[in-house]
Structures are given as C-alpha cells and as structure tokens.
Design a protein around this motif. Structure first.
Motif, PDB file in Angstrom:
ATOM      1  N   THR A  38       0.860  -1.178   0.000  1.00 22.21           N
ATOM      2  CA  THR A  38       0.000   0.000   0.000  1.00 22.21           C
ATOM      3  C   THR A  38       0.895   1.226   0.000  1.00 22.21           C
ATOM      4  O   THR A  38       1.815   1.326   0.814  1.00 22.21           O
ATOM      5  N   THR A  55       0.861   5.440   0.113  1.00 20.82           N
ATOM      6  CA  THR A  55      -0.020   6.528   0.509  1.00 20.82           C
ATOM      7  C   THR A  55       0.609   7.869   0.205  1.00 20.82           C
ATOM      8  O   THR A  55       1.745   8.141   0.613  1.00 20.82           O
ATOM      9  N   ARG A 112      -4.273   6.966  -2.490  1.00 23.78           N
ATOM     10  CA  ARG A 112      -3.607   5.759  -2.006  1.00 23.78           C
ATOM     11  C   ARG A 112      -3.593   4.758  -3.149  1.00 23.78           C
ATOM     12  O   ARG A 112      -4.558   4.658  -3.899  1.00 23.78           O
ATOM     13  N   ARG A 144      -3.582   0.798  -3.406  1.00 25.63           N
ATOM     14  CA  ARG A 144      -3.815  -0.329  -2.511  1.00 25.63           C
ATOM     15  C   ARG A 144      -4.294  -1.530  -3.308  1.00 25.63           C
ATOM     16  O   ARG A 144      -4.582  -1.442  -4.500  1.00 25.63           O
ATOM     17  N   GLU A 145      -4.416  -2.651  -2.609  1.00 26.43           N
ATOM     18  CA  GLU A 145      -4.855  -3.876  -3.262  1.00 26.43           C
ATOM     19  C   GLU A 145      -6.312  -3.764  -3.692  1.00 26.43           C
ATOM     20  O   GLU A 145      -7.101  -3.046  -3.088  1.00 26.43           O
ATOM     21  N   TRP A 166      -2.537  -1.946  -8.739  1.00 25.93           N
ATOM     22  CA  TRP A 166      -3.077  -1.157  -7.641  1.00 25.93           C
ATOM     23  C   TRP A 166      -4.411  -0.527  -8.025  1.00 25.93           C
ATOM     24  O   TRP A 166      -4.594  -0.077  -9.153  1.00 25.93           O
ATOM     25  N   ASP A 213     -11.525   6.407   0.510  1.00 25.12           N
ATOM     26  CA  ASP A 213     -10.957   5.118   0.108  1.00 25.12           C
ATOM     27  C   ASP A 213     -11.705   4.465  -1.057  1.00 25.12           C
ATOM     28  O   ASP A 213     -11.579   3.275  -1.300  1.00 25.12           O
TER      29      ASP A 213
END
Length: 195
Positions: A17, A19, A24, A26-27, A79, A87
């Motif tokens: 991850t 940031t 972000r 992320r997965e 990603w 998010d």
C-alpha cells in the motif's frame, strides 16, 4: 544496485500500500467492483486503451479477480487508486511485464474522467515509479500509449519520461489499427529529479 526482481516480488509479505497526500495505491477488493466498472466502462477513459469499454459488471468482477491472481503469481502489481478521503476506487495503476534480467517493467494507469486535470494520475504514477525503482531495484520503466492521447503524453513527459519512438499500427481496438508510442524512464533520471 542489481538484485533479483522476482525474488523481491516473492518476498513481499502482502500487497504493498502506497499513501500520498491525495491518493492511495492499494490492493483491489470486492467492494471496488462498481468503481472499477465505472472506470473501465467509460468510453472517454477507454478511448485510447487497447481494448473496448466494459459492457457488464461481471467483467469488473473478473477484473478484480485477475488483479488479485496476478499479484499472487507476482506477475504484476495492479493497484487500485483510491481517494484518501473515502478510500473509494477512482483509478488503477499497474506495474507489469517484469523483466528480471534487464531490470525492466512497464507501467499503465487510468483515472475516472470526472477527475481528470487535477494531478491525481500524476500523483499515483509517481508513487508507483518511486516504489518500483527503490523497492524492486528496477533500472528502467516503460510506458506504451496511443500517441493521440495528449493528456497521457503530457503526464509522462512531466514525470521525466522520454519519447523513444512510434510503432505504427501496433494494436487493434475493435477494427481500427492504432499506433503506439513508447516512453522510457531510467532509475538515475528518476532519482536525479527527486533530489
């Protein structure tokens, strides 16, 4: 410093991850399916892509599964680009086609069209580049775009990539043959810009 890229990928304990101030990386998760469908079904986003826009939510479900499986095999890092505030998935950024011998990989990216022009794609791509050069020890990262995609071209040039030529009619999108412009960025160029 040279190293075994595949060994570094295999040693990752989990999906990394990253940031930044606004986004972000992320997965991918199951709750990203609708966001990814909105991204990849948008004809504006897919205009210069090497495949047609998604037509069903099931394709987005399959995409999430493919992204997860590719990481499990350590073939790519797909990603999800998420807004830091909530998010929610707003894009994708991928490092793929790892070539351990030549310490090289490719990068691809997409962002929801409603968010274009705010620098969010640049932020996401910059984080992925920095991670690829520093963590994996890549020597070179390449990007391959349709040369008519002026926004993508500007993003790459802004991040320090150099245009290295056009491959004529390299892809078919539907029935139309399209050109491909290759860009390259070397680790020393990236690190030199970051000092």
């Amino acid at each position: 410093m040279p190293g075994d890229i595949h060994a570094r990928l295999a040693a990752l304990p989990a999906f990394p991850t990253l940031t930044g101030a606004r986004v972000r990386l992320r997965e991918p998760r199951t709750d990203d399916i609708d966001g990814l469908f909105a991204l990849f079904a948008d004809p504006r986003v897919m205009r210069y892509w090497s495949s047609a826009p998604m037509r069903s939510r099931m394709q987005a479900e399959g995409k999430v599964e493919e992204m997860r499986e590719a990481f499990e095999r350590r073939e790519s890092l797909d990603w999800v680009v998420a807004d830091r505030r909530d998010d929610l998935a707003i894009g994708s950024c991928t490092l793929f086609r790892f070539d351990a011998r030549h310490r090289r990989a490719e990068i691809g990216y997409a962002l929801r069209s409603a968010l274009w022009g705010r620098g969010l794609a640049s932020d996401a791509v910059a984080m992925a580049l920095d991670w690829g050069f520093r963590t994996l020890g890549l020597h070179r990262i390449e990007a391959d775009i349709d040369p008519r995609n002026e926004a993508s071209r500007a993003l790459l040039l802004r991040l320090g990539f150099s245009s290295e030529g056009v491959l004529r009619e390299r892809f078919f999108v539907g029935d139309q043959a399209t050109d491909s412009e290759l860009f390259g960025l070397l680790a020393q160029e990236w690190h030199g810009r970051r000092r």
